[in-house]
Write an enzyme that holds these catalytic residues in place. Structure first.
Site, mmCIF file in Angstrom:
data_model
loop_
_atom_site.group_PDB
_atom_site.id
_atom_site.type_symbol
_atom_site.label_atom_id
_atom_site.label_comp_id
_atom_site.label_asym_id
_atom_site.label_seq_id
_atom_site.Cartn_x
_atom_site.Cartn_y
_atom_site.Cartn_z
ATOM 1 N N LYS A 6 0.840 -1.205 0.000
ATOM 2 C CA LYS A 6 0.000 0.000 0.000
ATOM 3 C C LYS A 6 0.882 1.264 0.000
ATOM 4 O O LYS A 6 2.094 1.183 0.248
ATOM 5 C CB LYS A 6 -0.914 -0.041 1.218
ATOM 6 N N ARG A 52 -0.818 -14.811 4.309
ATOM 7 C CA ARG A 52 -1.548 -14.171 5.415
ATOM 8 C C ARG A 52 -0.756 -14.301 6.720
ATOM 9 O O ARG A 52 -0.730 -13.380 7.531
ATOM 10 C CB ARG A 52 -2.948 -14.800 5.601
ATOM 11 N N THR A 65 -4.939 -7.650 10.639
ATOM 12 C CA THR A 65 -5.185 -6.297 10.118
ATOM 13 C C THR A 65 -4.578 -5.155 10.943
ATOM 14 O O THR A 65 -4.004 -4.226 10.389
ATOM 15 C CB THR A 65 -6.714 -6.076 10.001
ATOM 16 N N ARG A 71 3.089 -6.706 9.430
ATOM 17 C CA ARG A 71 2.307 -5.662 10.096
ATOM 18 C C ARG A 71 2.696 -5.498 11.558
ATOM 19 O O ARG A 71 2.554 -4.416 12.131
ATOM 20 C CB ARG A 71 0.818 -5.976 9.964
ATOM 21 N N HIS A 113 -1.776 -5.258 1.470
ATOM 22 C CA HIS A 113 -3.000 -6.038 1.318
ATOM 23 C C HIS A 113 -2.591 -7.451 0.957
ATOM 24 O O HIS A 113 -1.658 -7.648 0.176
ATOM 25 C CB HIS A 113 -3.878 -5.475 0.188
ATOM 26 N N GLU A 138 -9.199 -11.325 -7.309
ATOM 27 C CA GLU A 138 -8.336 -10.139 -7.203
ATOM 28 C C GLU A 138 -7.224 -10.172 -8.249
ATOM 29 O O GLU A 138 -6.905 -9.153 -8.857
ATOM 30 C CB GLU A 138 -7.726 -10.059 -5.798
HETATM 31 P P1 ADP Z 1 -7.199 -7.214 5.748
HETATM 32 O O1 ADP Z 1 -6.421 -6.191 4.954
HETATM 33 O O2 ADP Z 1 -6.421 -7.682 6.944
HETATM 34 O O3 ADP Z 1 -7.741 -8.338 4.916
HETATM 35 P P2 ADP Z 1 -9.892 -6.093 5.763
HETATM 36 O O4 ADP Z 1 -10.109 -6.768 4.451
HETATM 37 O O5 ADP Z 1 -10.880 -6.325 6.847
HETATM 38 O O6 ADP Z 1 -8.446 -6.431 6.365
HETATM 39 O O7 ADP Z 1 -9.835 -4.510 5.568
HETATM 40 C C1 ADP Z 1 -9.165 -3.934 4.479
HETATM 41 C C2 ADP Z 1 -8.331 -2.766 4.957
HETATM 42 O O8 ADP Z 1 -9.195 -1.734 5.445
HETATM 43 C C3 ADP Z 1 -7.400 -3.074 6.118
HETATM 44 O O9 ADP Z 1 -6.195 -3.656 5.711
HETATM 45 C C4 ADP Z 1 -7.211 -1.704 6.722
HETATM 46 O O10 ADP Z 1 -6.278 -0.918 5.998
HETATM 47 C C5 ADP Z 1 -8.591 -1.077 6.543
HETATM 48 N N1 ADP Z 1 -9.483 -1.278 7.701
HETATM 49 C C6 ADP Z 1 -10.181 -2.388 7.999
HETATM 50 N N2 ADP Z 1 -10.930 -2.227 9.088
HETATM 51 C C7 ADP Z 1 -10.709 -0.951 9.496
HETATM 52 C C8 ADP Z 1 -11.192 -0.135 10.572
HETATM 53 N N3 ADP Z 1 -12.055 -0.614 11.454
HETATM 54 N N4 ADP Z 1 -10.758 1.146 10.693
HETATM 55 C C9 ADP Z 1 -9.889 1.630 9.800
HETATM 56 N N5 ADP Z 1 -9.397 0.935 8.767
HETATM 57 C C10 ADP Z 1 -9.788 -0.342 8.607
HETATM 58 MG MG MG Z 2 -9.233 -8.351 3.375
#
Ligand code: ADP
Ligand code: MG
Length: 198
Positions: free
Chosen positions: A11, A116, A122, A133, A156, A167
């Site tokens: 990112k 992962r 996250t 992370r 991501h 994706e």
């Molecule tokens: P991941 O990237 O771990 O798969 P998600 O798909 O749930 O997580 O969310 C996508 C992205 O959105 C996260 O990597 C993060 O940057 C952002 N994000 C997710 N949940 C939140 C939140 N509650 N507040 C702020 N940003 C969030």
């Molecule tokens: Mg995700």
């Protein structure tokens, strides 16, 4: 199964922190093979497509966020998961569109799960040490919320095989994925390991 593929996107914060090399190194040394790589700047429409390849994303993300608040004994911005994730999404677009990103396809057995694991969960505050992370950045849902922005977590990574397939199709043309052999593959996948001794 040995050719499972997954998408990783470094990112804009990962690029700005000059962590491209460090991040690639962590996936590369696992034994997974890099089969696609590009730098791009993406806009809102593309980002919406990316996150809606999983129709459940809005619900899941809303629930996950509410749970994370509950675990810390805090009150979420709303009790409705869809409302929470709409806010998250709006901020996410600003974040992902803010600068160049590096998209990659990694291939190998259990690519989705391995990536992962290397990436970590996250929220950098709670992701394990040893993960990208957990080791390389600092942020939390709480601070991100106060500032009305997305959690900045460097990368991501696709969440499931199905998500990965969709994706990858969004980010890469079939001819941009390279099929090639690595010497490493012999050690990782050869049944008998019988090509080593002369
Ligand atoms: P991941 O990237 O771990 O798969 P998600 O798909 O749930 O997580 O969310 C996508 C992205 O959105 C996260 O990597 C993060 O940057 C952002 N994000 C997710 N949940 C939140 C939140 N509650 N507040 C702020 N940003 C969030
Ligand atoms: Mg995700």
């Amino acid at each position: 199964m040995k050719k499972e593929k997954t998408l990783v996107v470094i990112k804009p914060d990962g690029v700005q922190r000059t962590l491209i090399g460090e991040i690639i190194k962590r996936y590369e040394r696992s034994g997974l093979k890099l089969v696609g790589l590009k730098m791009r700047v993406v806009g809102e429409d593309f980002i919406r497509k990316h996150y809606t390849v999983d129709p459940e994303w809005f619900l899941k993300t809303g629930k996950k966020t509410i749970e994370s608040y509950a675990k810390k004994g805090k009150t979420p911005p709303s009790e409705d998961p869809l409302e929470v994730s709409e806010i998250v999404f709006k901020n996410l677009v600003k974040y992902i569109a803010s600068g160049p990103v590096v998209a990659m396809v990694w291939q190998g057995m259990h690519a989705v799960g391995i990536v992962r694991k290397i990436t970590g969960i996250t929220e950098p505050l709670t992701s394990d040490m040893g993960t990208i992370r957990g080791d390389l950045t600092i942020d939390s849902y709480e601070v991100a919320d106060v500032d009305s922005r997305a959690v900045r977590n460097l990368v991501h990574a696709s969440g499931s095989i199905e998500e990965a397939e969709k994706e990858i199709a969004l980010w890469f043309k079939p001819e941009e994925i390279i099929n090639y052999r690595l010497i490493n593959d012999e050690i990782l996948y050869d049944v008998n390991l019988d090509g080593i001794l002369e």
